[in-house]
Design an enzyme around this catalytic site. Structure first.
Site, PDB file in Angstrom:
ATOM      1  N   HIS A  17       0.843  -1.206   0.000  1.00 16.36           N
ATOM      2  CA  HIS A  17       0.000   0.000   0.000  1.00 16.36           C
ATOM      3  C   HIS A  17       0.879   1.257   0.000  1.00 16.36           C
ATOM      4  CE1 HIS A  17      -3.187  -2.602   2.199  1.00 16.36           C
ATOM      5  NE2 HIS A  17      -3.684  -2.335   1.007  1.00 16.36           N
ATOM      6  N   LYS A  41     -17.616  -7.459   7.517  1.00 20.73           N
ATOM      7  CA  LYS A  41     -16.355  -8.190   7.693  1.00 20.73           C
ATOM      8  C   LYS A  41     -15.906  -8.098   9.141  1.00 20.73           C
ATOM      9  CE  LYS A  41     -14.032  -8.151   3.227  1.00 20.73           C
ATOM     10  NZ  LYS A  41     -12.879  -7.607   2.510  1.00 20.73           N
ATOM     11  N   ARG A  94      -1.135  -5.648  -8.667  1.00 20.51           N
ATOM     12  CA  ARG A  94       0.088  -6.406  -8.363  1.00 20.51           C
ATOM     13  C   ARG A  94       0.407  -7.407  -9.459  1.00 20.51           C
ATOM     14  NH1 ARG A  94      -2.552  -7.950  -2.768  1.00 20.51           N
ATOM     15  NH2 ARG A  94      -4.185  -8.121  -4.323  1.00 20.51           N
ATOM     16  N   SER A 132      -2.980  -7.870   2.364  1.00 22.67           N
ATOM     17  CA  SER A 132      -3.304  -7.805   3.798  1.00 22.67           C
ATOM     18  C   SER A 132      -3.724  -9.186   4.302  1.00 22.67           C
ATOM     19  CB  SER A 132      -4.441  -6.809   4.038  1.00 22.67           C
ATOM     20  OG  SER A 132      -4.060  -5.519   3.652  1.00 22.67           O
TER      21      SER A 132
END
Ligand code: PNS
Length: 164
Positions: A17, A41, A94, A132
């Protein structure tokens, strides 16, 4: 004023990040790091904890003329971007595997807010596998995440797991 938002869960913030934030600095006058508050979540860190970590870590970045702001939001990213009068949504890519999901989000966000462009930035190769979720999984199972998340985040993860 070129203002962008960089939305995400940031649970937790990774060096991937930070790499994307650094790459976006020359492109905008102001970037709002927008932490999603998603009640569906069960995060490792509360929104307040995630924002506090960002507030502590971001001043370490040499941000030149770009102003970095931390904020949180609920609901649609497109709504939040409009409310902030942002002209861009920054997202990191990514690997090719990210592209399909990101493309769908970018197209949906463009349908919702045609004036706001999504800007994709390519993450550094060294962070191409860093997410993450992977960091949390590895850490919980006793693996090392050193160098992949900021030191403060690693410390907070240890505290969270009573692992000091
Ligand atoms: O860090 P993440 O989990 O990759 O971030 C995903 C995020 C927060 C950008 C995405 O889940 C999102 O935008 N959520 C807010 C709700 C929303 O706008 N959904 C529609 C997206 S087209």
């Amino acid at each position: 004023m070129r203002r962008a938002i960089f939305p995400g869960s940031f649970d937790p913030l990774t060096n991937g990040h930070l790499d994307i934030i650094k790459r976006s600095l020359p492109l905008f006058d102001e970037i709002v790091i927008a932490v999603l508050n998603n009640p569906d979540k069960k995060p490792m860190f509360s929104v307040e904890e995630r924002c506090a970590m960002l507030e502590e870590i971001l001043p370490e970045i040499k941000n030149g003329d770009c102003c970095l702001i931390v904020d949180s939001f609920s609901g649609l990213t497109a709504d939040f971007a409009r409310k902030k009068e942002a002209t861009a949504i920054v997202r990191g890519i990514r690997a090719v595997s990210d592209y399909e999901y990101e493309l769908r989000m970018a197209l949906m966000n463009r349908r919702l807010e045609p004036e706001i462009e999504t800007v994709f930035l390519m993450a550094a190769e060294e962070f191409s596998y860093v997410s993450s979720n992977l960091m949390k999984q590895v850490f919980v199972l006793g693996g090392r995440v050193e160098g992949l998340v900021p030191e403060l985040v690693e410390r907070k993860m240890k505290e969270k797991l009573g692992n000091l």
